[in-house]
Design a protein around this motif. Structure first.
Motif, mmCIF file in Angstrom:
data_model
loop_
_atom_site.group_PDB
_atom_site.id
_atom_site.type_symbol
_atom_site.label_atom_id
_atom_site.label_comp_id
_atom_site.label_asym_id
_atom_site.label_seq_id
_atom_site.Cartn_x
_atom_site.Cartn_y
_atom_site.Cartn_z
ATOM 1 N N TYR A 1 0.901 -6.457 -5.051
ATOM 2 C CA TYR A 1 2.293 -6.608 -5.450
ATOM 3 C C TYR A 1 3.157 -6.878 -4.215
ATOM 4 C CZ TYR A 1 1.643 -4.960 -10.291
ATOM 5 O OH TYR A 1 1.276 -4.835 -11.605
ATOM 6 N N SER A 2 4.328 -7.433 -4.434
ATOM 7 C CA SER A 2 5.250 -7.700 -3.331
ATOM 8 C C SER A 2 6.615 -7.077 -3.650
ATOM 9 C CB SER A 2 5.398 -9.206 -3.111
ATOM 10 O OG SER A 2 6.271 -9.461 -2.018
ATOM 11 N N PRO A 3 6.976 -5.979 -2.967
ATOM 12 C CA PRO A 3 6.193 -5.280 -1.953
ATOM 13 C C PRO A 3 5.045 -4.499 -2.603
ATOM 14 C CG PRO A 3 8.197 -4.075 -2.393
ATOM 15 C CD PRO A 3 8.307 -5.352 -3.173
ATOM 16 N N PRO A 4 3.986 -4.218 -1.846
ATOM 17 C CA PRO A 4 2.849 -3.483 -2.418
ATOM 18 C C PRO A 4 3.238 -2.063 -2.807
ATOM 19 C CG PRO A 4 2.585 -3.743 -0.045
ATOM 20 C CD PRO A 4 3.770 -4.569 -0.431
ATOM 21 N N ILE A 5 2.629 -1.575 -3.890
ATOM 22 C CA ILE A 5 2.789 -0.175 -4.263
ATOM 23 C C ILE A 5 1.679 0.613 -3.582
ATOM 24 C CG2 ILE A 5 2.838 1.509 -6.139
ATOM 25 C CD1 ILE A 5 3.740 -0.738 -7.996
ATOM 26 N N PRO A 6 2.024 1.549 -2.708
ATOM 27 C CA PRO A 6 0.975 2.315 -2.020
ATOM 28 C C PRO A 6 0.241 3.239 -2.992
ATOM 29 C CG PRO A 6 3.152 2.608 -0.991
ATOM 30 C CD PRO A 6 3.369 1.981 -2.330
ATOM 31 N N PRO A 7 -0.950 3.681 -2.626
ATOM 32 C CA PRO A 7 -1.614 4.714 -3.432
ATOM 33 C C PRO A 7 -0.824 6.015 -3.388
ATOM 34 C CG PRO A 7 -2.821 4.310 -1.388
ATOM 35 C CD PRO A 7 -1.755 3.273 -1.460
ATOM 36 N N LEU A 8 -0.900 6.759 -4.474
ATOM 37 C CA LEU A 8 -0.210 8.028 -4.602
ATOM 38 C C LEU A 8 -1.233 9.157 -4.542
ATOM 39 C CD1 LEU A 8 2.474 9.537 -5.252
ATOM 40 C CD2 LEU A 8 1.994 9.150 -7.674
ATOM 41 N N ALA A 9 -0.953 10.173 -3.766
ATOM 42 C CA ALA A 9 -1.875 11.304 -3.648
ATOM 43 C C ALA A 9 -2.001 12.021 -4.990
ATOM 44 C CB ALA A 9 -1.380 12.280 -2.585
#
Length: 358
Positions: free
Chosen positions: A254-262
């Motif tokens: 995605y732009s911006p990328p969605i980071p992984p969530l803990a």
């Protein structure tokens, strides 16, 4: 969070197996709660008679053996624009629904159940937009003052998926945190500040991306956790876990990328009252989706964020009467046999302990 909220998070392909989980011992659940809509479809526009309130909601404080069925209740919803403007009308006093009063808060806290107020919901998305455009910081200060007055936490339920006002929302969060700093111990109920995201990463993507990147990190947390809301209907076990896995994985393309969530930074959600059907989540734990997904929820492995396995737990939509039509969780549909039995099966701690931070 009429919970039509995450329709676009439903998977477009059939999932035939649950995603892989950690091989380590199951992580105990820490968050196990219900959104609460009062008896008027989430407006809380009238003061409740507490004897009648108890008759409709006793299952929340007593699963049948004297122990509560949940460890958190989220009163839903406060209209953000009315809160900002301090509106007093037939159903609100100084911007707060008249039914969200100290008596209702004390009903739950007297039994060790944490109480939060949800600001927003999908019905009030436009009012979130207006309030944030008008003065996000002042809204944050008024939310913080309300939290202090009642001794509760606050949930952000801002469901603008197309063009969320992230600058205004940042101002809201900054103002709230200036009054109630982040408290990893959980000792201060007013410091509990959470946010709702979609069932997976493909709806509310802007808010999801921003919150995950800026507020839900384990290294410098600003919000306590997120709730992955219910999709537009009760998911199967495989669909539910696949949606939740999206948060663990993030969306790097995605732009911006969605980071992984803990895993330690969010809960998964299921229905207890939906349409005309009484759900097993409410009355029959053995046949419920929460039973089918419980092991996954307690063992889901980090995938780029966090170090500990297992989501924080479950949230349920919604206690008493979440819509003008359809079932309620009042007797004879009270949820001791579903949510209450799950609290026993999962050894849910009451009161809620300090939350995992990594």
């Amino acid at each position: 969070m009429t919970r039509l909220a995450a329709a676009a998070s439903l998977l477009a392909l059939t999932v035939t197996a649950l995603p892989a989980t950690s091989a380590t011992a199951a992580t105990p659940m820490q968050v196990y709660g219900a959104w609460h809509c009062s008896n008027d479809a989430c407006t809380w526009a009238k003061v409740r008679d507490m004897e009648e309130f108890d008759a409709a909601n006793h299952w929340l404080i007593d699963r049948g053996d004297g122990r509560p069925s949940v460890n958190v209740v989220v009163l839903s919803f406060v209209n953000p624009l009315r809160l900002l403007n301090g509106t007093t009308d037939a159903g609100d006093a100084a911007g707060v629904p008249v039914g969200m009063n100290q008596q209702v808060v004390d009903y739950f806290t007297a039994h060790g159940i944490r109480v939060m107020l949800s600001i927003g919901g999908i019905t009030y998305t436009g009012d979130w937009d207006s309030a944030l455009a008008q003065n996000g910081a002042l809204l944050g200060r008024r939310a913080a003052a309300l939290a202090a007055k009642l001794g509760v936490g606050v949930e952000i339920d801002y469901e603008n998926s197309n063009s969320p006002n992230l600058t205004g929302l940042q101002a809201f969060v900054d103002a709230y945190r200036s009054a109630h700093p982040y408290d990893a111990s959980g000792a201060d109920p007013t410091a509990r500040l959470t946010i709702d995201v979609a069932a997976g990463d493909r709806w509310l993507s802007g808010i999801d991306q921003y919150a995950t990147a800026h507020w839900l990190t384990t290294g410098n947390p600003v919000l306590d956790y997120a709730n992955a809301m219910v999709p537009n209907k009760q998911p199967s076990a495989s669909t539910a876990t696949a949606n939740w896995q999206e948060h663990l994985d993030g969306k790097p393309t995605y732009s911006p990328p969605i980071p992984p969530l803990a895993p330690a930074k969010f809960t998964g959600s299921l229905y207890i009252a939906e349409g005309s059907q009484v759900r097993p989540e409410c009355t029959n734990f053995a046949n419920s989706v929460q039973n089918a997904t419980g092991s996954w929820v307690q063992n889901a492995a980090p995938h780029g964020a966090g170090t500990s396995a297992g989501l924080l737990g479950f949230m349920f939509w919604a206690a008493e009467k979440p819509s003008t039509r359809g079932v309620t969780t009042a007797p004879p549909n009270s949820c001791e046999g579903g949510v209450g039995a799950g609290a026993t099966a999962f050894s849910v701690p009451v009161p809620m302990p300090p939350l995992r931070q990594s």
